[in-house]
Design a protein around this motif. Structure first.
Motif, PDB file in Angstrom:
ATOM      1  N   VAL A 153      14.404  -3.082   2.143  1.00  0.00           N
ATOM      2  CA  VAL A 153      14.185  -3.249   3.579  1.00  0.00           C
ATOM      3  C   VAL A 153      15.478  -2.982   4.342  1.00  0.00           C
ATOM      4  N   LEU A 154      16.595  -3.532   3.844  1.00  0.00           N
ATOM      5  CA  LEU A 154      17.886  -3.315   4.501  1.00  0.00           C
ATOM      6  C   LEU A 154      18.289  -1.847   4.471  1.00  0.00           C
ATOM      7  N   LEU A 155      17.924  -1.147   3.390  1.00  0.00           N
ATOM      8  CA  LEU A 155      18.235   0.279   3.274  1.00  0.00           C
ATOM      9  C   LEU A 155      17.344   1.137   4.167  1.00  0.00           C
ATOM     10  N   GLY A 156      16.270   0.539   4.697  1.00  0.00           N
ATOM     11  CA  GLY A 156      15.379   1.271   5.590  1.00  0.00           C
ATOM     12  C   GLY A 156      14.215   1.944   4.900  1.00  0.00           C
ATOM     13  N   ASP A 157      14.038   1.699   3.579  1.00  0.00           N
ATOM     14  CA  ASP A 157      12.933   2.321   2.842  1.00  0.00           C
ATOM     15  C   ASP A 157      11.623   1.559   3.018  1.00  0.00           C
ATOM     16  N   MET A 158      11.727   0.252   3.264  1.00  0.00           N
ATOM     17  CA  MET A 158      10.550  -0.592   3.344  1.00  0.00           C
ATOM     18  C   MET A 158      10.638  -1.515   4.560  1.00  0.00           C
ATOM     19  N   SER A 159       9.543  -2.211   4.792  1.00  0.00           N
ATOM     20  CA  SER A 159       9.479  -3.243   5.819  1.00  0.00           C
ATOM     21  C   SER A 159       9.062  -4.538   5.138  1.00  0.00           C
ATOM     22  N   VAL A 160       9.269  -5.667   5.785  1.00  0.00           N
ATOM     23  CA  VAL A 160       8.837  -6.936   5.184  1.00  0.00           C
ATOM     24  C   VAL A 160       7.317  -6.956   5.052  1.00  0.00           C
ATOM     25  N   VAL A 161       6.617  -6.478   6.080  1.00  0.00           N
ATOM     26  CA  VAL A 161       5.152  -6.447   6.073  1.00  0.00           C
ATOM     27  C   VAL A 161       4.685  -5.008   6.270  1.00  0.00           C
ATOM     28  N   GLY A 162       3.706  -4.611   5.472  1.00  0.00           N
ATOM     29  CA  GLY A 162       3.155  -3.263   5.578  1.00  0.00           C
ATOM     30  C   GLY A 162       2.293  -2.958   4.365  1.00  0.00           C
ATOM     31  N   PRO A 163       1.712  -1.776   4.302  1.00  0.00           N
ATOM     32  CA  PRO A 163       0.927  -1.390   3.114  1.00  0.00           C
ATOM     33  C   PRO A 163       1.833  -1.336   1.891  1.00  0.00           C
ATOM     34  N   ARG A 164       1.347  -1.782   0.756  1.00  0.00           N
ATOM     35  CA  ARG A 164       2.158  -1.755  -0.455  1.00  0.00           C
ATOM     36  C   ARG A 164       2.410  -0.319  -0.912  1.00  0.00           C
ATOM     37  N   PRO A 165       3.638  -0.014  -1.387  1.00  0.00           N
ATOM     38  CA  PRO A 165       3.938   1.342  -1.862  1.00  0.00           C
ATOM     39  C   PRO A 165       3.284   1.607  -3.212  1.00  0.00           C
ATOM     40  N   HIS A 166       2.731   2.799  -3.393  1.00  0.00           N
ATOM     41  CA  HIS A 166       2.048   3.153  -4.631  1.00  0.00           C
ATOM     42  C   HIS A 166       2.844   4.173  -5.435  1.00  0.00           C
ATOM     43  N   LEU A 167       2.558   4.233  -6.724  1.00  0.00           N
ATOM     44  CA  LEU A 167       3.102   5.286  -7.575  1.00  0.00           C
ATOM     45  C   LEU A 167       2.486   6.616  -7.151  1.00  0.00           C
ATOM     46  N   GLU A 168       3.242   7.720  -7.324  1.00  0.00           N
ATOM     47  CA  GLU A 168       2.742   9.030  -6.919  1.00  0.00           C
ATOM     48  C   GLU A 168       1.467   9.398  -7.665  1.00  0.00           C
ATOM     49  N   SER A 169       1.424   9.105  -8.970  1.00  0.00           N
ATOM     50  CA  SER A 169       0.254   9.458  -9.778  1.00  0.00           C
ATOM     51  C   SER A 169      -0.993   8.739  -9.292  1.00  0.00           C
ATOM     52  N   LEU A 170      -0.847   7.462  -8.925  1.00  0.00           N
ATOM     53  CA  LEU A 170      -1.987   6.695  -8.427  1.00  0.00           C
ATOM     54  C   LEU A 170      -2.345   7.121  -7.005  1.00  0.00           C
ATOM     55  N   SER A 171      -1.332   7.484  -6.234  1.00  0.00           N
ATOM     56  CA  SER A 171      -1.575   7.913  -4.858  1.00  0.00           C
ATOM     57  C   SER A 171      -2.435   9.168  -4.814  1.00  0.00           C
ATOM     58  N   ILE A 172      -2.160  10.118  -5.700  1.00  0.00           N
ATOM     59  CA  ILE A 172      -2.952  11.355  -5.777  1.00  0.00           C
ATOM     60  C   ILE A 172      -4.396  11.036  -6.126  1.00  0.00           C
ATOM     61  N   GLU A 173      -4.577  10.086  -7.022  1.00  0.00           N
ATOM     62  CA  GLU A 173      -5.931   9.680  -7.433  1.00  0.00           C
ATOM     63  C   GLU A 173      -6.678   9.000  -6.280  1.00  0.00           C
ATOM     64  N   TYR A 174      -5.986   8.128  -5.557  1.00  0.00           N
ATOM     65  CA  TYR A 174      -6.635   7.393  -4.474  1.00  0.00           C
ATOM     66  C   TYR A 174      -7.000   8.299  -3.296  1.00  0.00           C
ATOM     67  N   GLN A 175      -6.215   9.359  -3.086  1.00  0.00           N
ATOM     68  CA  GLN A 175      -6.501  10.293  -1.985  1.00  0.00           C
ATOM     69  C   GLN A 175      -7.869  10.944  -2.140  1.00  0.00           C
ATOM     70  N   LYS A 176      -8.271  11.158  -3.387  1.00  0.00           N
ATOM     71  CA  LYS A 176      -9.562  11.787  -3.659  1.00  0.00           C
ATOM     72  C   LYS A 176     -10.722  10.827  -3.386  1.00  0.00           C
ATOM     73  N   GLU A 177     -10.447   9.527  -3.510  1.00  0.00           N
ATOM     74  CA  GLU A 177     -11.521   8.542  -3.398  1.00  0.00           C
ATOM     75  C   GLU A 177     -11.655   7.943  -1.991  1.00  0.00           C
ATOM     76  N   VAL A 178     -10.553   7.910  -1.236  1.00  0.00           N
ATOM     77  CA  VAL A 178     -10.563   7.275   0.093  1.00  0.00           C
ATOM     78  C   VAL A 178     -10.186   8.312   1.147  1.00  0.00           C
ATOM     79  N   GLU A 179     -11.058   8.499   2.125  1.00  0.00           N
ATOM     80  CA  GLU A 179     -10.898   9.569   3.112  1.00  0.00           C
ATOM     81  C   GLU A 179      -9.623   9.432   3.946  1.00  0.00           C
ATOM     82  N   ASP A 180      -9.336   8.238   4.453  1.00  0.00           N
ATOM     83  CA  ASP A 180      -8.195   8.038   5.349  1.00  0.00           C
ATOM     84  C   ASP A 180      -6.968   7.497   4.626  1.00  0.00           C
TER      85      ASP A 180
END
Length: 436
Positions: free
Chosen positions: A341-368
């Motif tokens: 958070v201090l480095l500016g990569d994250m926030s205290v509250v927000g959507p959880r960051p995903h692994l790239e491999s899982l992110s590609i998979e989820y993009q196919k299943e969820v439209e937005d």
């Protein structure tokens, strides 16, 4: 320029009762706060002089009350000279810069500078009025590229049918799209809204002047005659919300790092090292803002293994150590992310960051799915405190997470963040069933 005017006035008059750190700090903070709540700086290229005067009167009234409150709170019973002189000079100085900037910018735009490129969907009476304003009012700073319509016109500004507008916008630099509500239906408006959101293009709707619209819609007036409906902006499209969230993130994270991590890290280093070989901090690439990768930090809770970057932990996972199980159960393993958070990569509250491999998979299943990338990922989030964390067992799990992530993005407020943080703390002390 306004802050400069305030400081210059107090310096020029040279009264030590005003030209000192205490008074200047108070008066500048007062200006920032009052201008934020009065909307003093919400001036756009289509804003007219009457609106500027209205904003100025509102701001000056509130500021004047706060100005005199200073003497009642900090200088009670003391006669202070030059009170009215300082106040009137500040208001005159601010007014001068306000209107000077307003008219100079209009003149600059009339020369063809600082423009926004626009296209119009539709060619009914309301659309023609918009086009006429774009062409005749050069000082507004709009560069009109042409219009699209379901009908064909022998007009030099005609660019094609409404279906062809998407390809044109892809291939040309378009800043704003104005769409007549009589030209396309509701499903097409949704498609256009999604299309413009993905490309960071402003979409504005041109209503039929004979129809009534919800008072919750943002109405704008062009040239005092034309009504345009502005599509509701997301909270993080307002700069003040971004800065409020960032300041809170930095202050909150510094407190955690100084008050908790400073003494917790040495203790955990010993415990983790005694049970398994490997570093205390586990580093893993995750997707962040705009899908860019960053290194996410956690306290290591597993034995060193080759699947750590590919597979999330499951129930009774043999890779998890005994100390690691406790860290996961209490969410202590997430604490190093306050450094993120201090480095500016994250926030205290927000959507959880995903692994790239899982992110590609989820993009196919969820439209937005990709919409969650328009904000920084968080250490905790609305989905997590609503029970959607841990292992993904079925498609509905990830769909519900994304649904809540998008709800958070579209309905963010500072108090929503506070509510999520408090709920997270309660969950930590109660223990979470899916924290494994």
């Amino acid at each position: 320029m306004d802050i400069f005017a305030i400081n210059f006035v107090t310096y020029y008059i040279g009264d030590v009762n005003f030209f000192n750190l205490h008074f200047l700090s108070y008066i500048m903070l007062l200006w920032f706060v009052t201008s934020y709540f009065s909307g003093f700086y919400k001036v756009y290229r289509f804003t007219n002089v009457l609106r500027i005067i209205t904003l100025s009167v509102r701001q000056f009234l509130i500021f004047t009350l706060g100005y005199f409150a200073y003497f009642g709170i900090f200088r009670e019973g003391i006669v202070i000279n030059n009170q009215l002189l300082i106040l009137i000079s500040i208001l005159l100085g601010v007014t001068f810069f306000k209107f000077l900037g307003f008219f100079l910018l209009k003149q600059y735009r009339s020369l063809g500078k600082n423009y926004r490129t626009t296209v119009v969907l539709g060619f009914d009476d309301s659309s023609k009025k918009v086009i006429k304003i774009f062409k005749s009012k050069a000082n507004l700073g709009y560069k009109f590229l042409g219009f699209f319509s379901s009908r064909t016109y022998k007009n030099p500004d005609f660019l094609g049918t409404t279906k062809e507008c998407f390809e044109f916008i892809k291939n040309n630099e378009v800043d704003e799209v104005y769409c007549s509500l009589t030209e396309i239906n509701e499903s097409q408006i949704k498609e256009l809204k999604k299309f413009t959101n993905e490309r960071n293009i402003i979409l504005k709707l041109i209503p039929n002047s004979n129809e009534l619209y919800s008072k919750n819609q943002d109405i704008e007036f062009y040239d005092n005659t034309l009504v345009v409906l502005n599509v509701k902006k997301l909270p993080f499209e307002f700069a003040e919300n971004f800065y409020i969230k960032r300041i809170f993130d930095v202050v909150f994270s510094l407190c955690v790092c100084v008050l908790i991590l400073s003494w917790l890290i040495p203790i955990l280093w010993i415990l983790v090292k005694l049970e398994s070989k490997g570093p205390l901090i586990f580093k893993q690439p995750r997707e962040g803002l705009n899908g860019e990768h960053f290194v996410c930090y956690k306290f290591r809770s597993m034995k060193i293994n080759l699947l750590s970057d590919k597979v999330h932990a499951t129930k009774n996972d043999t890779r998890v150590t005994k100390v690691g199980a406790f860290l996961r159960k209490t969410s202590i393993d997430e604490l190093p992310q306050f450094v993120n958070v201090l480095l500016g990569d994250m926030s205290v509250v927000g959507p959880r960051p995903h692994l790239e491999s899982l992110s590609i998979e989820y993009q196919k299943e969820v439209e937005d799915y990709l919409k969650r990338h328009i904000v920084k990922p968080g250490i905790t989030g609305l989905a997590q405190v609503s029970g959607y964390r841990g292992e993904i067992k079925k498609k509905s799990d990830i769909k519900n997470r994304i649904r809540l992530d998008i709800f958070y993005i579209e309905n963010w407020s500072f108090f929503l963040d506070i509510k999520i943080i408090i709920k997270t703390l309660f969950n930590v002390f109660e223990g979470e069933e899916k924290a494994y």
